[in-house]
Write a protein that holds these residues in place. Structure first.
Motif, PDB file in Angstrom:
ATOM      1  N   VAL A 318       0.869  -1.178   0.000  1.00  0.00           N
ATOM      2  CA  VAL A 318       0.000   0.000   0.000  1.00  0.00           C
ATOM      3  C   VAL A 318       0.905   1.227   0.000  1.00  0.00           C
ATOM      4  O   VAL A 318       2.118   1.131   0.217  1.00  0.00           O
ATOM      5  N   GLU A 319       0.311   2.370  -0.236  1.00  0.00           N
ATOM      6  CA  GLU A 319       1.043   3.624  -0.142  1.00  0.00           C
ATOM      7  C   GLU A 319       0.465   4.408   1.025  1.00  0.00           C
ATOM      8  O   GLU A 319      -0.746   4.617   1.115  1.00  0.00           O
ATOM      9  N   ILE A 320       1.366   4.845   1.937  1.00  0.00           N
ATOM     10  CA  ILE A 320       0.918   5.575   3.117  1.00  0.00           C
ATOM     11  C   ILE A 320       1.385   7.029   3.027  1.00  0.00           C
ATOM     12  O   ILE A 320       2.393   7.357   2.392  1.00  0.00           O
ATOM     13  N   PHE A 328       3.323  10.160  -0.942  1.00  0.00           N
ATOM     14  CA  PHE A 328       3.007   8.861  -0.345  1.00  0.00           C
ATOM     15  C   PHE A 328       4.205   7.934  -0.474  1.00  0.00           C
ATOM     16  O   PHE A 328       4.993   8.043  -1.420  1.00  0.00           O
ATOM     17  N   GLU A 329       4.317   7.009   0.477  1.00  0.00           N
ATOM     18  CA  GLU A 329       5.458   6.082   0.522  1.00  0.00           C
ATOM     19  C   GLU A 329       4.951   4.649   0.391  1.00  0.00           C
ATOM     20  O   GLU A 329       3.963   4.253   1.018  1.00  0.00           O
ATOM     21  N   LYS A 330       5.635   3.876  -0.434  1.00  0.00           N
ATOM     22  CA  LYS A 330       5.255   2.478  -0.666  1.00  0.00           C
ATOM     23  C   LYS A 330       5.691   1.607   0.504  1.00  0.00           C
ATOM     24  O   LYS A 330       6.840   1.674   0.949  1.00  0.00           O
ATOM     25  N   LYS A 331       4.776   0.753   1.002  1.00  0.00           N
ATOM     26  CA  LYS A 331       5.070  -0.149   2.110  1.00  0.00           C
ATOM     27  C   LYS A 331       4.604  -1.566   1.745  1.00  0.00           C
ATOM     28  O   LYS A 331       3.431  -1.800   1.432  1.00  0.00           O
ATOM     29  N   GLU A 352      -1.852   3.761  13.025  1.00  0.00           N
ATOM     30  CA  GLU A 352      -2.064   5.192  12.795  1.00  0.00           C
ATOM     31  C   GLU A 352      -1.665   5.631  11.391  1.00  0.00           C
ATOM     32  O   GLU A 352      -1.840   6.799  11.041  1.00  0.00           O
ATOM     33  N   ASP A 353      -1.117   4.764  10.605  1.00  0.00           N
ATOM     34  CA  ASP A 353      -0.719   5.134   9.242  1.00  0.00           C
ATOM     35  C   ASP A 353      -1.954   5.380   8.379  1.00  0.00           C
ATOM     36  O   ASP A 353      -2.970   4.681   8.496  1.00  0.00           O
ATOM     37  N   GLU A 354      -1.846   6.396   7.500  1.00  0.00           N
ATOM     38  CA  GLU A 354      -2.944   6.748   6.600  1.00  0.00           C
ATOM     39  C   GLU A 354      -2.664   6.176   5.218  1.00  0.00           C
ATOM     40  O   GLU A 354      -1.666   6.519   4.584  1.00  0.00           O
TER      41      GLU A 354
END
Length: 368
Positions: A318-320, A328-331, A352-354
């Protein structure tokens, strides 16, 4: 250069500058803002759905004891009967060859009886005068009695072939229930020809009797799910004919051998269904069984629609949202149980990550 020419040139220059400014603003890329969503706690239940039907646990087929033609049917489908109740009667249509053979045997035995009687009467007179021994007399008496018995047997055989019964009771021509329950099917009608069960034929079914208070679910599951089933586990059975009602059931049979259907291997399962007195469940209702394969209570989860998969590694991610606006950052994630809507989150991001909601940009972006 004239004054008019200068004015025209100035106007052209202003318009040129205005166009450049307008083009610059148009080509300037605005910051795209996406809606986000945080992970949440959810109970995830992974189910398997088996399709099948509900049928009586105990079902008995009533077959005749003799071949013939249905003369009268005494009950209707849906009737409640007890063991021994009369279901139907049969009119025997004798085989002409067998009938003539039986009649010929009677004549033959009658001749033997007449001869035995003549010898018996003669020997009795001689025995009474003391001319012959008791042994000789007893031998003629035995032959005479045996001939009478043979005649009775031959006559009985003739009556059985002709009427289906040796006496007046008509036991063979009366078809009676062998078990108590409801008559769920009568596949024959008056005038139908039926045959008895024998070594070469299963016989004609005149009626089917079932105990409708004991029903089972019989269905099939795919080979990919059968290994996860556990005997005696609780399941829920939904009937197509009864909306909004689920009947509890207990899985009691999983077939050790599967059958191939349309390229997939299917395994038969059976479950005892607990009925509700408010509903009358008919035999043969189509049904679906919800079988719980795995259940996770109150685990950190995300919606499956938020997931993306790496083209090379095929790992989910996902991207947060980061601290910088619009970035956004890829995780990469490690996932657990899924119910097709939500999936358990094991590793990768925190509560808590969006998470970016794909294809849901802000209203400003849509307008531009």
């Amino acid at each position: 250069m004239s004054k008019r020419a200068k004015i025209i040139l100035a106007i052209v220059a202003v318009l040129f500058v205005a166009i450049l400014v307008w083009l610059g603003k148009k080509n300037q890329k605005s910051i795209v803002t996406y809606e986000t969503e945080k992970p949440f706690k959810a109970t995830i239940v992974k189910k398997a759905v088996a399709t099948g039907k509900v049928i009586p646990l105990e079902e008995v087929e009533i077959k005749p004891q003799i071949a013939g033609i249905i003369n009268k049917i005494m009950v209707e489908e849906g009737a409640i009967v007890k063991a021994g109740d009369l279901i139907a009667t049969i009119r025997v249509v004798p085989n002409e060859q067998s009938l003539q053979s039986a009649k010929g045997r009677i004549n033959s035995v009658q001749i033997q009886l007449n001869n035995a009687k003549v010898q018996y009467d003669r020997n009795k007179k001689l025995f009474d005068k003391g001319v012959i021994s008791s042994q000789a007399f007893e031998a003629s008496e035995l032959a005479y009695n045996q001939a009478k018995n043979d005649l009775r047997n031959a006559q009985n055989d003739y009556q059985i072939i002709k009427r289906g019964s040796a006496g007046s009771s008509g036991a063979n021509t009366n078809i009676r229930a062998t078990a108590s329950g409801m008559v769920v099917e009568i596949p024959v009608k008056k005038g139908y020809q039926v045959i008895e069960a024998n070594s070469f034929n299963a016989g004609t079914t005149v009626a089917t009797i079932a105990d409708m208070s004991k029903m089972i679910f019989e269905g099939k599951v795919d080979e990919s799910e059968v290994g996860k089933l556990v005997k005696d586990s609780d399941i829920q059975v939904s009937l197509g004919a009864i909306e909004g009602k689920k009947f509890p059931a207990k899985l009691n049979f999983i077939a050790p051998k599967g059958t191939e259907e349309n390229g997939a291997v299917q395994f038969k399962i059976k479950a005892d269904v607990t009925l509700d007195d408010q509903y009358f469940v008919r035999a043969g209702y189509s049904a679906n069984a919800d079988i719980v394969l795995e259940k996770k209570d109150s685990v950190l989860s995300i919606k499956e629609s938020l997931l993306r998969f790496d083209k090379k590694t095929e790992e989910p991610y996902v991207e947060i949202k980061t601290g910088e606006e619009g970035k956004f950052e890829k995780k990469t994630l490690k996932l657990g149980t899924s119910d097709g809507v939500n999936v358990e989150l094991l590793e990768g991001i925190g509560a808590e990550d969006e998470i970016k909601i794909w294809n849901k940009a802000s209203k400003e972006e849509k307008k531009s």
